[in-house]
Design an enzyme around this catalytic site. Structure first.
Site, PDB file in Angstrom:
ATOM      1  N   LYS A 124      62.308  57.461  51.589  1.00 26.69           N
ATOM      2  CA  LYS A 124      63.304  57.553  52.653  1.00 26.69           C
ATOM      3  C   LYS A 124      63.771  56.146  53.002  1.00 26.69           C
ATOM      4  O   LYS A 124      62.958  55.277  53.318  1.00 26.69           O
ATOM      5  CB  LYS A 124      62.719  58.242  53.885  1.00 26.69           C
ATOM      6  CG  LYS A 124      63.749  58.487  54.990  1.00 26.69           C
ATOM      7  CD  LYS A 124      63.147  59.291  56.139  1.00 26.69           C
ATOM      8  CE  LYS A 124      64.180  59.609  57.206  1.00 26.69           C
ATOM      9  NZ  LYS A 124      63.602  60.405  58.316  1.00 26.69           N
TER      10      LYS A 124
ATOM     11  N   GLY B  66      70.726  62.177  56.160  1.00 24.50           N
ATOM     12  CA  GLY B  66      70.896  62.581  57.553  1.00 24.50           C
ATOM     13  C   GLY B  66      71.400  61.429  58.391  1.00 24.50           C
ATOM     14  O   GLY B  66      71.864  60.407  57.869  1.00 24.50           O
TER      15      GLY B  66
ATOM     16  N   ASP C 166      62.125  66.409  67.070  1.00 24.95           N
ATOM     17  CA  ASP C 166      63.148  67.023  66.220  1.00 24.95           C
ATOM     18  C   ASP C 166      62.562  68.155  65.387  1.00 24.95           C
ATOM     19  O   ASP C 166      62.677  68.171  64.162  1.00 24.95           O
ATOM     20  CB  ASP C 166      63.777  65.950  65.322  1.00 24.95           C
ATOM     21  CG  ASP C 166      65.059  66.437  64.641  1.00 24.95           C
ATOM     22  OD1 ASP C 166      65.629  67.454  65.112  1.00 24.95           O
ATOM     23  OD2 ASP C 166      65.479  65.820  63.650  1.00 24.95           O
TER      24      ASP C 166
END
Length: 202
Positions: A75, A55, A189
């Site tokens: 991540k 992303g 988000d």
């Protein structure tokens, strides 16, 4: 013998597919910005596998924790405007013009991991196992979730959900947010791609 970077089991290198999980044998990253499968992090503790997704501010990989002997998700903090990576090189290069923004955003990224780790007992928030800095960037180690994002689930069901499933998902999301709001943490988000439906739960 080779190592499957999807299930992390050893296989005969002459095979084209992993005999255990059926995955294609992958030894190169999907994107030039990604780490090569087989890259080791934190002194060899974590072995990077195939990517799960990328992303605006991160790349998520399957990985194997050699200490806990289990598959995890890692991540990596990455933003193309702030960082670049030469193909095959693990270390990131920082854009000097945006150095201050990079430091700020990386700090926020790692601080997020510390906050989320507090909620390891909340079944509606992904569990954080570890976080660290390496390769001129930051990493968050999380439990590997198996299932579909709400966006993927919607696509499989023609963009519609039964009322009962919709209510159940909303309740679980609200339960997670309730705990976050107690600590004055605002999730900015909330979207179908950030809501995950585990296998066997829908």
């Amino acid at each position: 013998m080779g190592l499957c970077y999807s299930c992390f089991k050893e296989y005969d290198e002459g095979l084209g597919l992993c005999p255990y999980c059926g995955s294609e044998i992958i030894t190169t990253p999907k994107e030039a910005s990604q780490l090569f499968p087989g890259t080791r992090l934190l002194g060899g503790r974590y072995i990077i596998g195939t990517d799960i997704g990328q992303g605006g501010f991160g790349i998520v990989y399957r990985a194997y924790d050699t200490q806990l002997k289990r598959t995890v998700a890692i991540k990596e903090f990455y933003n193309a405007r702030l960082l670049t990576r030469a193909y095959g090189e693990p270390v990131m290069s920082v854009n000097k013009k945006t150095l201050n923004e990079f430091k700020y955003r990386k700090s926020r990224f790692l601080t997020e991991a510390k906050f989320i780790a507090k909620y390891s007992n909340n079944k509606n928030i992904v569990g954080v196992i570890d976080h660290f800095e390496e390769n001129n960037t930051g990493y968050i180690v999380m439990e590997l979730l198996r299932g579909l994002s709400l966006g993927e689930y919607l696509a499989l069901h023609g963009g519609k959900l039964d009322q009962s499933i919709t209510v159940e998902i909303a309740q679980q999301v609200c339960n997670a947010l309730k705990d976050l709001h107690k600590d004055n943490i605002i999730h900015c988000d909330i979207a179908p791609d950030n809501i995950f439906i585990l296998e066997g739960h829908a």
